[in-house]
Write a protein that holds these residues in place. Structure first.
Motif, mmCIF file in Angstrom:
data_model
loop_
_atom_site.group_PDB
_atom_site.id
_atom_site.type_symbol
_atom_site.label_atom_id
_atom_site.label_comp_id
_atom_site.label_asym_id
_atom_site.label_seq_id
_atom_site.Cartn_x
_atom_site.Cartn_y
_atom_site.Cartn_z
ATOM 1 N N GLY A 1 -27.114 3.802 37.717
ATOM 2 C CA GLY A 1 -27.309 2.673 36.823
ATOM 3 C C GLY A 1 -26.446 2.765 35.579
ATOM 4 O O GLY A 1 -26.089 3.853 35.121
ATOM 5 N N VAL A 2 -26.115 1.601 35.010
ATOM 6 C CA VAL A 2 -25.351 1.561 33.765
ATOM 7 C C VAL A 2 -26.267 1.412 32.567
ATOM 8 O O VAL A 2 -25.854 1.634 31.423
ATOM 9 N N ALA A 3 -27.506 1.022 32.818
ATOM 10 C CA ALA A 3 -28.476 0.878 31.747
ATOM 11 C C ALA A 3 -29.868 0.969 32.349
ATOM 12 O O ALA A 3 -30.057 0.744 33.549
ATOM 13 N N GLY A 4 -30.814 1.301 31.514
ATOM 14 C CA GLY A 4 -32.183 1.388 32.014
ATOM 15 C C GLY A 4 -33.150 1.632 30.890
ATOM 16 O O GLY A 4 -32.762 2.012 29.770
ATOM 17 N N HIS B 1 -34.682 4.395 26.389
ATOM 18 C CA HIS B 1 -33.705 3.460 26.960
ATOM 19 C C HIS B 1 -32.317 4.070 26.895
ATOM 20 O O HIS B 1 -32.054 5.009 26.130
ATOM 21 N N VAL B 2 -31.427 3.516 27.687
ATOM 22 C CA VAL B 2 -30.024 3.914 27.664
ATOM 23 C C VAL B 2 -29.178 2.718 28.089
ATOM 24 O O VAL B 2 -29.528 1.990 29.017
ATOM 25 N N GLY B 3 -28.107 2.461 27.377
ATOM 26 C CA GLY B 3 -27.154 1.430 27.760
ATOM 27 C C GLY B 3 -27.525 0.011 27.409
ATOM 28 O O GLY B 3 -26.742 -0.916 27.665
ATOM 29 N N HIS B 4 -28.691 -0.236 26.815
ATOM 30 C CA HIS B 4 -29.105 -1.609 26.491
ATOM 31 C C HIS B 4 -28.520 -2.035 25.147
ATOM 32 O O HIS B 4 -28.475 -1.256 24.191
ATOM 33 N N ALA B 5 -28.133 -3.300 25.078
ATOM 34 C CA ALA B 5 -27.689 -3.862 23.809
ATOM 35 C C ALA B 5 -28.895 -4.037 22.890
ATOM 36 O O ALA B 5 -30.034 -4.194 23.345
ATOM 37 N N SER B 6 -28.637 -4.069 21.590
ATOM 38 C CA SER B 6 -29.729 -4.140 20.609
ATOM 39 C C SER B 6 -30.532 -5.421 20.752
ATOM 40 O O SER B 6 -31.755 -5.419 20.573
ATOM 41 N N TYR B 7 -29.871 -6.538 21.091
ATOM 42 C CA TYR B 7 -30.614 -7.797 21.199
ATOM 43 C C TYR B 7 -31.576 -7.760 22.382
ATOM 44 O O TYR B 7 -32.659 -8.371 22.338
ATOM 45 N N LEU B 8 -31.205 -7.045 23.463
ATOM 46 C CA LEU B 8 -32.118 -6.913 24.595
ATOM 47 C C LEU B 8 -33.322 -6.057 24.224
ATOM 48 O O LEU B 8 -34.462 -6.350 24.610
ATOM 49 N N LEU B 9 -33.073 -4.975 23.482
ATOM 50 C CA LEU B 9 -34.170 -4.116 23.055
ATOM 51 C C LEU B 9 -35.142 -4.889 22.175
ATOM 52 O O LEU B 9 -36.363 -4.749 22.300
ATOM 53 N N ALA C 1 -25.774 -9.866 29.853
ATOM 54 C CA ALA C 1 -25.797 -8.406 29.803
ATOM 55 C C ALA C 1 -24.741 -7.791 30.699
ATOM 56 O O ALA C 1 -24.400 -6.616 30.548
ATOM 57 N N GLY C 2 -24.237 -8.553 31.651
ATOM 58 C CA GLY C 2 -23.150 -8.073 32.491
ATOM 59 C C GLY C 2 -23.553 -7.185 33.637
ATOM 60 O O GLY C 2 -22.826 -6.260 33.993
ATOM 61 N N TYR C 3 -24.721 -7.441 34.236
ATOM 62 C CA TYR C 3 -25.083 -6.641 35.402
ATOM 63 C C TYR C 3 -25.276 -7.523 36.618
ATOM 64 O O TYR C 3 -25.578 -8.712 36.511
ATOM 65 N N GLU C 4 -25.083 -6.928 37.789
ATOM 66 C CA GLU C 4 -25.093 -7.664 39.046
ATOM 67 C C GLU C 4 -26.294 -7.343 39.918
ATOM 68 O O GLU C 4 -26.628 -8.103 40.814
#
Length: 610
Positions: free
Chosen positions: A243-246, A263-271, A317-320
């Motif tokens: 994973g690239v984020a989680g 968490h890891v890889g998440h943008a601040s707005y998502l958090l 967020a750029g994930y598929e």
């Protein structure tokens, strides 16, 4: 796959001789050996060689993986235009096993030889889509032989001669069958090589999965608190899954909302947006928590269909692909791991098994950490209670001690011939001993609290250990005699060193008290002597002894080698002794056998470590 004519026999020439056939097979074998086990290269080499040696047209058919269709994997012809017609027809219409000449040969495993092909027979056997070839090119002679490998038929080798070319002969058929045998051996080798490579890839993938799992397992084994477990899951487990984020989301106490624990890889707005999530929300994480079920989203389209309101978030967020994996333990969902992937994923059985195993280990570690945290809180509360209780007990004990000392002084002033005086002295002495015993128990409680919390302080000073053991002998001789025993001191000195006098006094007093308690009224020996670079202290009794399996256990907290109903105490004295001795840089040990007494030994360096 160009037009090759070099080495081909002239039209109408007599058949090659046996020596020429052997040369052809040797040449083909060499070409197959040089093909490097590439399937397309192998089959194209066979077709090209057959056209060179026997002409005019050649095609190689293999059974597809579904076992139903035939694939024309290579087509050759002396004339490029005729080859183009053959390729076009095979693109339009694929054969099934059992259809046409090639399909029949594959189905039966027997060759077909039409040395002088009858047009009616040809039209009745080929499928309708192949008739234009008969009309535009024509077939005057036909050979079709199976490519029979080890335990299976791979396909068929199809040869034809155009009108005007000499017909095939029996000798040609034998040569073609020999060529087919060579090709089949090469195909067997190619298949085996492909299987070998596939097995190696599977083993490599399995080894990689095992390594990832071991990395996560090792990291989780060192995580003690829920916060440490959550950090491992976010940092290591998500990365091991690719994973690239989680994020790991855990429920609040009311289990009404899920909160991001790590968490890891998440943008601040998502958090900020998903820091707290209602468990009834239309969200894959909330649903995984509610249902305790894994959810996998192989691509953005499937995710968008399931959660259309969240599709824009995923795009931004750029994930598929993504996965929501609940942490389950004993029928309860402890939390949910949300993993994002940068590319589309298949999530095959092996990958799902790996991810599920990692999540299961994370759940076990999280549950273990919660139990550990709960136990630490319980122990801290217990130690706090013991400390408070011990301090509270010291105040009335001090008052009682002063009162009994005052009473004893008053008794000393009474006339010695008064009848009640000896009896009162005896009762006062008994009360004094009980107060001292209670004072020692309170001291043990305080020491237990200090040692558990790491607050034990040593006061190192230089003194003679022989003087200390003499003091202890004088202080405890009466108590030994009262128990019916006799105390012998062996002390060779002086033994000057740097230790904590009060702590060593407590250690020896505890050991002596145990010897009196369990010694059965028999003699006790107290020893102090130099032993190399250390000092050896020993207390030996001839009492009930200790079994081998209990000798290590008795140095633990609240452990006893005998039933508590028979002997008083908290079961912490030897543990306190062990902690004090080790704090001074020494060791304590016991040698004992049931019924033959016990010897407790303390070995100390001359200078305690600080």
């Amino acid at each position: 796959m160009g037009n090759s004519t070099g080495g081909a026999p002239a039209r109408g020439a007599p058949p090659p001789q046996a020596a020429e056939y052997l040369r052809i097979l040797v040449t083909l074998s060499r070409r197959l050996a040089e093909s490097a086990l590439d399937l397309d290269v192998v089959l194209d080499a066979v077709a090209g060689h057959v056209v060179e040696a026997l002409g005019d047209g050649c095609a190689v058919f293999l059974i597809a993986q579904n076992g139903v269709w035939l694939e024309a994997v290579t087509i050759r012809h002396r004339e490029p235009a005729h080859r183009a017609v053959m390729e076009e027809i095979n693109r339009i219409r694929k054969l099934r096993v059992g259809e046409g000449f090639a399909g029949k040969v594959i189905g039966t495993g027997e060759p077909i030889a039409l040395f002088h092909a009858d047009p009616a027979t040809l039209r009745s056997t080929v499928v309708p889509e192949f008739i234009p070839y008969l009309e535009r090119v024509g077939v005057s002679s036909l050979l079709v032989v199976p490519l029979a490998g080890k335990g299976r038929v791979h396909g068929a080798l199809w040869l034809s001669r155009d009108p005007g070319s000499p017909p095939y002969t029996e000798m040609d058929l034998e040569l073609v069958e020999a060529i087919a045998d060579c090709a089949s051996l090469a195909l067997d080798s190619t298949v085996l090589h492909a299987q070998y490579n596939a097995d190696r890839q599977r083993l490599a993938a399995s080894a990689a999965r095992t390594a990832k799992l071991q990395e996560v397992t090792a990291a989780l084994s060192g995580a003690a608190t829920p916060e440490e477990v959550a950090d491992v899951v976010a940092r290591i487990a998500v990365g091991s899954m690719g994973g690239v984020a989680g994020s790991l989301m855990l429920p609040n106490e009311a289990r009404s909302h899920l909160e991001i624990a790590s968490h890891v890889g998440h943008a601040s707005y998502l958090l900020k947006r998903f820091q707290m999530l209602s468990v009834i929300a239309h969200n894959p994480v909330a649903r995984a928590f509610r249902e305790g079920t894994d959810f996998y989203f192989e691509d953005l389209e499937r995710y968008g269909l399931a959660y259309p309101t969240l599709r824009d978030v995923a795009v931004t967020a750029g994930y598929e692909a993504a996965a929501a994996l609940p942490l389950r333990m004993h029928g309860e969902v402890l939390g949910v791991l949300w993993v994002r992937f940068a590319t589309r994923r298949e999530f095959d059985a092996d990958e799902r098994k790996l991810m599920s195993t990692m999540v299961a280990q994370a759940a076990q570690a999280l549950e273990r950490s919660r139990l550990y945290t709960r136990a630490r809180k319980t122990v801290a509360l217990r130690d706090e209670f013991l400390s408070v209780a011990a301090h509270e007990l010291r105040t009335p004990l001090a008052a009682m001690k002063l009162q009994i000392q005052s009473l004893q002084r008053e008794l000393d002033r009474l006339p010695p011939d008064e009848e009640r005086t000896p009896r009162l002295h005896s009762k006062a002495a008994l009360v004094d001993r009980q107060i001292r015993r209670l004072e020692q128990l309170v001291t043990d409680l305080l020491d237990l609290s200090r040692l558990t919390s790491g607050k034990l302080q040593l006061r190192i000073e230089e003194f003679d250990l022989v003087e200390l053991v003499h003091e202890i002998r004088d202080r405890m001789t009466e108590e030994v005699a009262r128990a019916g025993g006799r105390l012998t001191l062996h002390a060779v000195g002086p033994l000057r060193g740097q230790w904590d006098r009060a702590r060593l006094d407590q250690v020896l007093s505890n050991l002596m008290s145990n010897a009196i308690k369990y010694g059965g009224g028999r003699p006790i020996t107290l020893t102090a002597m130099a032993e190399g670079s250390e000092v050896r202290l020993a207390v030996h009794d001839q009492g009930i002894g200790i079994s081998q399996e209990d000798q290590a256990r008795i140095f633990e907290r609240f452990e006893r080698a005998v039933p508590g109903r028979n002997y008083s105490g908290f079961g912490v004295g030897l543990w306190i002794c062990k902690q004090s001795v080790e704090a001074l840089g020494g060791i304590i040990r016991v040698q004992s056998q049931p019924g033959q007494g016990s010897t407790f030994e303390v070995l100390l360096p001359y200078k305690a470590r600080t």
